[in-house]
Design a protein around this motif. Structure first.
Motif, short mmCIF file in Angstrom:
data_model
loop_
_atom_site.label_atom_id
_atom_site.label_comp_id
_atom_site.label_asym_id
_atom_site.label_seq_id
_atom_site.Cartn_x
_atom_site.Cartn_y
_atom_site.Cartn_z
N ARG A 123 0.76 -1.23 0.14
CA ARG A 123 0.11 -0.01 -0.11
C ARG A 123 0.94 1.13 -0.07
O ARG A 123 1.93 1.38 0.59
CB ARG A 123 -1.14 0.01 1.32
N LEU A 124 0.59 2.33 -0.76
CA LEU A 124 1.16 3.57 -0.72
C LEU A 124 0.56 4.41 0.17
O LEU A 124 -0.90 4.51 0.00
CB LEU A 124 1.40 4.17 -2.13
N ARG A 125 1.14 5.17 1.28
CA ARG A 125 0.31 5.71 1.89
C ARG A 125 1.25 6.94 2.38
O ARG A 125 2.10 6.93 2.22
CB ARG A 125 -0.19 5.03 3.35
N ALA A 126 0.52 7.78 3.31
CA ALA A 126 1.11 9.28 3.62
C ALA A 126 2.04 8.82 4.84
O ALA A 126 1.79 7.74 5.54
CB ALA A 126 0.22 10.04 4.39
N ARG A 127 3.05 9.72 5.17
CA ARG A 127 3.96 9.23 6.27
C ARG A 127 3.03 9.72 7.60
O ARG A 127 2.28 10.34 7.36
CB ARG A 127 5.11 10.20 6.22
N GLU A 128 3.27 8.79 8.71
CA GLU A 128 2.79 9.13 9.96
C GLU A 128 3.74 9.27 11.02
O GLU A 128 4.90 8.86 10.72
CB GLU A 128 1.88 7.82 10.50
N PRO A 129 3.56 10.04 11.99
CA PRO A 129 4.48 10.44 12.95
C PRO A 129 5.38 9.09 13.62
O PRO A 129 6.36 9.15 13.92
CB PRO A 129 3.73 11.19 14.01
N GLU A 130 4.70 8.28 13.70
CA GLU A 130 5.11 6.86 14.45
C GLU A 130 6.23 6.18 13.41
O GLU A 130 6.93 5.34 13.84
CB GLU A 130 4.04 6.00 14.78
N SER A 138 5.51 12.67 -1.84
CA SER A 138 6.34 11.45 -1.28
C SER A 138 5.50 10.70 -0.35
O SER A 138 4.64 11.11 0.39
CB SER A 138 7.42 12.07 -0.51
N LEU A 139 5.45 9.28 -0.57
CA LEU A 139 4.56 8.37 0.05
C LEU A 139 5.49 7.34 0.50
O LEU A 139 6.53 6.97 0.19
CB LEU A 139 3.81 7.90 -0.99
N ILE A 147 8.43 6.37 -2.01
CA ILE A 147 8.52 6.49 -3.48
C ILE A 147 8.00 8.12 -3.56
O ILE A 147 7.00 8.61 -2.71
CB ILE A 147 7.52 5.69 -4.17
N ASN A 148 8.52 8.83 -4.53
CA ASN A 148 8.19 10.27 -4.74
C ASN A 148 8.08 10.83 -5.98
O ASN A 148 8.60 10.00 -7.05
CB ASN A 148 9.29 11.17 -3.79
N THR A 149 7.50 11.61 -6.32
CA THR A 149 7.39 12.21 -7.55
C THR A 149 7.94 13.47 -7.71
O THR A 149 7.94 14.20 -6.74
CB THR A 149 5.91 12.45 -8.09
N HIS A 150 8.77 13.85 -8.87
CA HIS A 150 9.20 15.52 -8.76
C HIS A 150 9.47 15.57 -10.44
O HIS A 150 9.17 14.74 -11.11
CB HIS A 150 10.77 14.88 -8.16
N GLU A 151 10.22 16.56 -10.75
CA GLU A 151 10.48 17.20 -12.20
C GLU A 151 9.18 17.02 -12.92
O GLU A 151 8.99 16.54 -13.88
CB GLU A 151 11.32 16.04 -12.87
N GLY A 192 11.33 8.88 -7.97
CA GLY A 192 12.30 8.19 -7.35
C GLY A 192 11.85 7.30 -6.40
O GLY A 192 10.73 7.28 -5.79
N ILE A 193 12.49 5.89 -6.04
CA ILE A 193 12.04 4.93 -5.22
C ILE A 193 13.18 4.55 -4.44
O ILE A 193 14.30 4.41 -4.95
CB ILE A 193 11.27 3.80 -5.97
#
Length: 184
Positions: free
Chosen positions: A12-19, A67-68, A82-86, A97-98
């Protein structure tokens, strides 16, 4: 049961969590994995990692540049990023990038994460081409991109310095049509 565009068979691709800060800090200590993703940085303290992850978890994600976390589907364990850029909206192109931690290599997590990300960018955000730069020493990533159907489009010679040596960067590309033919 509802389905999510962000969940595949194993990831699963998900947002970052504090933990996520502890796993992220452990990941940052894996120099080979970090070098393969981009570049090695000096070590961060636990306090810095915790603060940075909390701040990232609070950020509003852009629809196109983000970024996920790559997490396992079953345990929701962080295995990489994994993130998108450019982002080039006029031309309809983007890069990504991964990076996957060494203990999680060769399990299909990176491949599945890329396929999920491309589906979103091509079919939800209307981009027409994805690009990825892979360092010439990263044989596993080179093989994976070829296996996924990416086309090698170019090489920047001696443009990346890591671990005491200069390395080439290989540019891979995939169009929305190539993706649809293979994955739709």
């Amino acid at each position: 049961m509802t389905s999510s565009a962000w969940v595949g068979e194993g990831v699963r691709l998900r947002a970052r969590e504090p933990e996520d800060w502890e796993k992220s800090l452990i990941f940052e200590e894996d120099s080979d994995a970090v070098r393969s993703g981009w570049r090695l940085h000096p070590p961060r303290s636990a306090a810095q990692a915790k603060k940075a992850m909390a701040e990232q978890a609070e950020e509003q994600l852009d629809l196109d540049e983000f970024s996920l976390v790559i997490a396992t589907k079953a345990e929701n364990e962080l295995v990489g990023f994994i993130n998108t850029h450019e982002i080039e909206r006029v031309h309809g192109t983007f890069a990504y990038g991964i990076s996957v931690g060494t203990p999680h290599h060769h399990k299909g997590y990176a491949s599945e994460a890329i396929v999920l990300l491309l589906r979103y960018m091509f079919f939800e955000r209307r981009f027409q081409k994805a690009e990825a730069w892979v360092y010439s020493y990263n044989e596993a990533s080179l093989a994976m991109h070829r296996r996924l159907g990416f086309v090698e489009e170019g090489r920047r010679r001696r443009s990346h310095y890591a671990n005491g040596r200069y390395h080439d960067e290989i540019l891979f590309g995939m169009t929305t049509e190539e993706y649809a033919e293979r994955y739709a």
